[in-house]
Each structure stands twice: as structure tokens, then as C-alpha cells.
Design a protein around this motif. Structure first.
Motif, mmCIF file in Angstrom:
data_model
loop_
_atom_site.group_PDB
_atom_site.id
_atom_site.type_symbol
_atom_site.label_atom_id
_atom_site.label_comp_id
_atom_site.label_asym_id
_atom_site.label_seq_id
_atom_site.Cartn_x
_atom_site.Cartn_y
_atom_site.Cartn_z
ATOM 1 N N MET A 124 55.375 -2.639 60.836
ATOM 2 C CA MET A 124 54.995 -1.984 59.591
ATOM 3 C C MET A 124 56.027 -0.926 59.196
ATOM 4 S SD MET A 124 51.264 -0.771 58.264
ATOM 5 C CE MET A 124 51.146 0.855 59.004
ATOM 6 N N LYS A 125 56.601 -0.258 60.167
ATOM 7 C CA LYS A 125 57.657 0.721 59.882
ATOM 8 C C LYS A 125 58.860 0.035 59.241
ATOM 9 C CE LYS A 125 60.333 4.416 62.074
ATOM 10 N NZ LYS A 125 60.630 5.122 63.355
ATOM 11 N N GLU A 126 59.210 -1.151 59.749
ATOM 12 C CA GLU A 126 60.334 -1.909 59.188
ATOM 13 C C GLU A 126 60.001 -2.429 57.786
ATOM 14 O OE1 GLU A 126 62.392 -3.608 63.293
ATOM 15 O OE2 GLU A 126 60.738 -4.732 62.399
ATOM 16 N N ILE A 127 58.749 -2.844 57.583
ATOM 17 C CA ILE A 127 58.323 -3.311 56.260
ATOM 18 C C ILE A 127 58.429 -2.171 55.248
ATOM 19 C CG2 ILE A 127 56.386 -4.189 54.894
ATOM 20 C CD1 ILE A 127 55.366 -5.512 57.524
ATOM 21 N N ARG A 128 57.980 -0.984 55.638
ATOM 22 C CA ARG A 128 58.056 0.183 54.750
ATOM 23 C C ARG A 128 59.497 0.431 54.307
ATOM 24 N NH1 ARG A 128 53.723 3.795 54.498
ATOM 25 N NH2 ARG A 128 52.065 3.456 56.032
ATOM 26 N N ALA A 129 60.421 0.336 55.259
ATOM 27 C CA ALA A 129 61.837 0.577 54.944
ATOM 28 C C ALA A 129 62.346 -0.450 53.932
ATOM 29 C CB ALA A 129 62.675 0.523 56.223
ATOM 30 N N CYS A 130 61.941 -1.700 54.085
ATOM 31 C CA CYS A 130 62.335 -2.750 53.131
ATOM 32 C C CYS A 130 61.769 -2.479 51.751
ATOM 33 C CB CYS A 130 61.858 -4.117 53.626
ATOM 34 S SG CYS A 130 62.634 -4.686 55.156
ATOM 35 N N LEU A 131 60.477 -2.134 51.690
ATOM 36 C CA LEU A 131 59.834 -1.901 50.397
ATOM 37 C C LEU A 131 60.369 -0.654 49.714
ATOM 38 C CD1 LEU A 131 57.598 -3.615 48.973
ATOM 39 C CD2 LEU A 131 57.912 -4.161 51.372
ATOM 40 N N GLN A 132 60.765 0.353 50.502
ATOM 41 C CA GLN A 132 61.358 1.558 49.905
ATOM 42 C C GLN A 132 62.641 1.224 49.166
ATOM 43 O OE1 GLN A 132 61.684 4.265 53.214
ATOM 44 N NE2 GLN A 132 59.559 4.966 53.041
ATOM 45 N N LYS A 133 63.412 0.280 49.708
ATOM 46 C CA LYS A 133 64.630 -0.161 49.020
ATOM 47 C C LYS A 133 64.274 -0.933 47.754
ATOM 48 C CE LYS A 133 67.329 -0.422 53.287
ATOM 49 N NZ LYS A 133 67.976 -1.318 54.281
ATOM 50 N N MET A 134 63.239 -1.755 47.835
ATOM 51 C CA MET A 134 62.836 -2.554 46.679
ATOM 52 C C MET A 134 62.226 -1.696 45.570
ATOM 53 S SD MET A 134 61.264 -5.973 48.488
ATOM 54 C CE MET A 134 60.708 -6.673 46.922
ATOM 55 N N GLU A 135 61.726 -0.519 45.914
ATOM 56 C CA GLU A 135 61.117 0.348 44.910
ATOM 57 C C GLU A 135 62.156 1.097 44.083
ATOM 58 O OE1 GLU A 135 58.458 2.821 47.094
ATOM 59 O OE2 GLU A 135 56.925 1.273 47.314
ATOM 60 N N LYS A 136 63.392 1.130 44.539
ATOM 61 C CA LYS A 136 64.442 1.831 43.808
ATOM 62 C C LYS A 136 64.861 1.011 42.583
ATOM 63 C CE LYS A 136 66.300 4.265 47.843
ATOM 64 N NZ LYS A 136 65.859 5.593 47.415
ATOM 65 N N PRO A 137 64.975 1.634 41.412
ATOM 66 C CA PRO A 137 65.340 0.889 40.199
ATOM 67 C C PRO A 137 66.620 0.085 40.339
ATOM 68 C CG PRO A 137 64.588 3.094 39.624
ATOM 69 C CD PRO A 137 64.694 3.056 41.131
ATOM 70 N N GLU A 138 67.634 0.670 41.039
ATOM 71 C CA GLU A 138 68.922 -0.019 41.130
ATOM 72 C C GLU A 138 68.845 -1.329 41.911
ATOM 73 O OE1 GLU A 138 69.059 3.575 44.047
ATOM 74 O OE2 GLU A 138 68.334 3.137 42.011
ATOM 75 N N PHE A 139 67.793 -1.497 42.739
ATOM 76 C CA PHE A 139 67.624 -2.748 43.468
ATOM 77 C C PHE A 139 67.484 -3.927 42.510
ATOM 78 C CE2 PHE A 139 65.068 -6.071 45.437
ATOM 79 C CZ PHE A 139 65.657 -6.219 46.680
ATOM 80 N N TRP A 140 66.929 -3.671 41.317
ATOM 81 C CA TRP A 140 66.609 -4.733 40.366
ATOM 82 C C TRP A 140 67.679 -4.914 39.294
ATOM 83 C CZ3 TRP A 140 62.649 -7.635 41.916
ATOM 84 C CH2 TRP A 140 61.792 -7.077 42.872
ATOM 85 N N ASN A 141 68.820 -4.222 39.440
ATOM 86 C CA ASN A 141 69.892 -4.377 38.455
ATOM 87 C C ASN A 141 70.331 -5.826 38.303
ATOM 88 O OD1 ASN A 141 70.033 -1.699 37.701
ATOM 89 N ND2 ASN A 141 71.678 -1.171 39.103
ATOM 90 N N GLN A 142 70.264 -6.579 39.407
ATOM 91 C CA GLN A 142 70.691 -7.974 39.378
ATOM 92 C C GLN A 142 69.844 -8.823 38.425
ATOM 93 O OE1 GLN A 142 69.673 -10.049 43.145
ATOM 94 N NE2 GLN A 142 68.605 -8.169 43.713
ATOM 95 N N TYR A 143 68.647 -8.328 38.085
ATOM 96 C CA TYR A 143 67.756 -9.089 37.213
ATOM 97 C C TYR A 143 67.813 -8.632 35.759
ATOM 98 C CZ TYR A 143 65.752 -10.833 41.551
ATOM 99 O OH TYR A 143 65.576 -11.430 42.777
ATOM 100 N N MET A 144 68.727 -7.725 35.441
ATOM 101 C CA MET A 144 68.857 -7.285 34.051
ATOM 102 C C MET A 144 69.316 -8.461 33.202
ATOM 103 S SD MET A 144 70.524 -3.489 34.447
ATOM 104 C CE MET A 144 70.550 -3.186 32.694
ATOM 105 N N THR A 145 68.724 -8.590 32.029
ATOM 106 C CA THR A 145 69.000 -9.759 31.185
ATOM 107 C C THR A 145 70.220 -9.577 30.291
ATOM 108 O OG1 THR A 145 67.450 -8.901 29.538
ATOM 109 C CG2 THR A 145 66.589 -10.466 31.155
ATOM 110 N N GLY A 146 70.737 -8.361 30.178
ATOM 111 C CA GLY A 146 71.906 -8.155 29.324
ATOM 112 C C GLY A 146 72.243 -6.686 29.212
ATOM 113 N N LYS A 147 73.385 -6.410 28.624
ATOM 114 C CA LYS A 147 73.838 -5.036 28.450
ATOM 115 C C LYS A 147 72.883 -4.275 27.537
ATOM 116 C CE LYS A 147 77.928 -2.359 27.188
ATOM 117 N NZ LYS A 147 79.287 -2.399 26.621
ATOM 118 N N GLY A 148 72.531 -3.085 27.939
ATOM 119 C CA GLY A 148 71.649 -2.272 27.121
ATOM 120 C C GLY A 148 70.180 -2.540 27.316
ATOM 121 N N ILE A 149 69.845 -3.359 28.336
ATOM 122 C CA ILE A 149 68.441 -3.623 28.646
ATOM 123 C C ILE A 149 68.064 -2.793 29.859
ATOM 124 C CG2 ILE A 149 66.717 -5.374 29.157
ATOM 125 C CD1 ILE A 149 68.152 -5.750 26.491
ATOM 126 N N ALA A 150 66.921 -2.128 29.795
ATOM 127 C CA ALA A 150 66.481 -1.306 30.930
ATOM 128 C C ALA A 150 66.191 -2.182 32.140
ATOM 129 C CB ALA A 150 65.227 -0.513 30.546
#
Length: 358
Positions: free
Chosen positions: A26-52
Motif C-alpha cells: 500500500m505504501k508503494e501504491i500511494r507513491a504511484c498514485l501521488q505521481k499520477m495526481e500531479k497535473p504534469e503527469f497527464w501532459n502526454q494526454y493534452m489534445t493540442g497547444k493551449g488546452i489545459a
């Protein structure tokens, strides 16, 4: 007496299993989810320039199953636990660890699904495919028709994944399978209230109450869909936004304006960023671009790194930048930047990096 002794022995085994396997996992899972909760983790899914950035995760919750619940499940479902009160039964119980991921909007469920299927952190258990407690038509609209549709009489909605960690301090054959439930904020609200009102056997609702649960579930689903439509409209408006420097900063144009100076923001950061700028009377795009010079942004970042050991996040960067409106000299600029950083440290909105070397 014999059953009592057997229960005590099993409880000791479960305690050892909890300490050696479940808690470290569970400690390791928490560490993984903490990374996933950061906005920059999801930059790869941005649909285009100027999209949040989507930044879908509002909250992650964790729990380890209570011993009495483990025992109750073994006796309630003997067909799944033929070895009864044994270590083998613990290994076969795939919800001793439970994780819940709560997203804001229903269209973000497909984003989490895509990430979990291609995750560097988790792998879906090949023996237990995901289950979605949604109508097939809804799964199709969300692009999730590859998940098996299930129904609950109450109207419960959620998607369940059985996964294990790809990387762990535990040997691969000892890593437990655990459950991740993914649902929207509205679905979680309904589920929590339904749990309080009717989950326990002694409070099972009668027929009229069941009907009301089903009606409420449908109404929550409609509300959920309306919020999702507003979210998708906002993303569309960001994608098509154009602006003049005299325009007021808005949720629609701010991501595009920030992208022009090299900043990718998350949709959840827009409100605090605009609040910080407006509080310092920086309201138009021209006023913002006037103070957001490359030199100033670099100066703020360098001071953050020097004082805290970390680069500022977008909210910290914009909050500090807003204080530089009408500053006349470089000396005053540096003074305000440092004052802002120390104020944020004092108030706990940012932290000074500790020396953890050994």
C-alpha cells in the motif's frame, strides 16, 4: 473451542501478512498514485497547444481490509476459498487492499482506463478482466465498450480493475492482486450515501426505498452528464480560443496565453491562477504579458530552486509573478520574490527541501 483456536491462528497469520505484504504494498501504491495526481503527469494526454492538462484525479483513497471482513468473506463465499482460513485464501482474496480513484468528469474515466492499460506502475490481472457497472450505451459513449458491462439493482456506478504492481520491493510471486475502483465525484457521492443508508444487512431498504435509490441514481447520472458536457464545452472553447491583448483573461483563453510563454497549465489550476492575477489587478491578457517576461519567470524559478530545492508549480509561479506588477527596480523585484517564497513556506503552501542525504 476448535473453531476459536483456528480463528486465533488465522488472525495471527493475517496480521503477519498485513505487516509483511499489505502495508509495504500500500505504501508503494500511494507513491504511484501521488505521481499520477500531479497535473504534469497527464501532459502526454493534452489534445493540442493551449488546452489545459486534463489532470483527472481529484482524490485517491486507500484501505486494507479489516480482519473480521476477511473472515466473513471466506465463510460467505466458500466456493472461492476452499482452503478456508489459510494463507492460500489470503492470496486468493483480491480486495485485501482497496484503492479508489475519484475523477471529476465521466469522460475522464476513459483517460484513467487508457493509463491503467498502459501503465508503468500497474498491470491488469489477466485472470480477472475489468468490470464496469454502467449501461452498455453509456460505455459506448465513453469509449469503454471493451469493458464488460454489469448492473446492480441499486443503480451503483463504478469501474473495477484488478491489478498488481509492476515494480515492487516484494518478489513477483508475492505481490498481491488488489482492486482499483474508478468513479466520478458525483458517482462517489451517491455511493457513499447509499452505503450509509442501505449497505449493512440490518438496514436493507424495503421496496419503495429501493425504487428511490434507483431514481436518485438516474438523477445523479443526469447531473454527472451535464457537468461532463460543460467540461467538454470548456475544452472545445480552449481549443478554438483566439484573443487580443485587450481581452480579459478567462478559463477559455488563459491556457493558450500561458502556452505562449511556455507554461502548460492544468484545468484545476485555472481558478487559483486567475484569482491570484485578478487580486493584483492583472485582468487583461496585455497586462499579464507585460509582467510575464522570460527574465522574470527565470528569476522566480531560480529563486525557488535556491530557497526550497524545487522548481515552483504553476500556481506558485503565477502567485509570485502577480506581486511584481508595477515593481520599478530589480532590487525590489528580488525582494518581493523572496518574500513571496518565504510567505508560502510559512503558510505551508510550499515547502523547503530537507537535507536527506546519508
Amino acid at each position: 473451542m476448535e473453531l476459536s483456536n483456528e480463528l486465533n491462528i488465522f488472525l495471527d497469520k493475517y496480521k503477519a501478512y498485513e505487516e509483511k505484504v499489505l502495508e509495504p504494498t500500500m505504501k508503494e501504491i500511494r507513491a504511484c498514485l501521488q505521481k499520477m495526481e500531479k497535473p504534469e503527469f497527464w501532459n502526454q494526454y493534452m489534445t493540442g497547444k493551449g488546452i489545459a492538462t486534463p489532470s483527472p484525479i481529484r482524490q485517491s483513497l486507500f484501505r486494507i481490509k479489516h480482519p473480521e471482513k476477511v473472515i466473513e468473506k471466506i465463510f460467505r463465499k466458500p466456493q472461492y476459498f476452499p482452503d478456508k482460513l489459510s494463507e492460500e485464501s489470503l492470496k486468493n482474496m483480491h480486495d485485501t487492499i482497496g484503492v479508489r480513484i475519484i475523477v471529476y468528469f465521466s469522460s475522464q474515466l476513459s483517460l484513467i482506463d487508457k493509463e491503467l492499460r498502459n501503465s508503468g506502475f500497474f498491470e491488469i490481472d489477466p485472470n480477472t478482466p475489468p468490470e464496469a457497472f454502467f449501461e452498455p450505451a453509456m460505455l459506448m459513449r465513453l469509449g469503454l465498450s471493451h469493458i464488460e458491462s454489469k448492473q446492480k439493482e441499486s443503480g451503483y456506478r463504478s469501474i473495477h480493475y484488478m491489478v498488481r504492481l509492476k515494480n515492487s520491493a516484494l518478489p513477483e510471486d508475492q505481490r498481491p492482486v488488489f482492486e482499483i475502483q474508478v468513479r466520478t465525484l458525483a458517482q462517489d457521492l451517491w455511493s457513499e450515501l447509499e452505503h450509509v443508508l442501505s449497505y449493512k444487512p440490518e438496514t436493507r431498504p424495503h421496496f419503495s426505498a429501493k425504487q428511490r435509490f434507483q431514481i436518485l441514481s438516474r438523477e445523479v447520472s443526469v447531473i454527472d452528464e451535464h457537468f461532463n458536457l460543460l467540461y467538454e464545452e470548456l475544452i472545445h472553447n480552449q481549443e478554438t480560443a483566439s484573443y487580443d491583448e485587450s481581452d480579459v483573461l478567462t478559463f477559455e483563453n488563459t491556457p493558450k496565453v500561458l502556452s505562449e510563454i511556455g507554461i502548460r497549465c492544468a484545468i484545476t489550476e485555472l481558478n487559483p491562477i486567475l484569482k491570484a492575477l485578478f487580486s493584483r489587478n492583472i485582468q487583461t491578457i496585455g497586462e499579464f504579458l507585460h509582467i510575464a517576461t522570460p527574465t522574470r519567470l527565470t528569476t522566480i524559478r531560480n529563486n525557488y530552486i535556491s530557497i526550497t530545492g524545487n522548481a515552483p508549480n504553476n500556481i506558485e509561479l503565477m502567485t509570485t509573478l502577480s506581486l511584481l506588477n508595477n515593481v520599478k527596480t530589480q532590487k525590489d523585484e528580488i525582494k518581493r520574490i523572496k518574500a513571496s517564497i518565504y510567505y508560502q513556506i510559512t503558510n505551508g503552501t510550499t515547502s523547503k527541501k530537507e537535507n536527506n542525504t546519508y
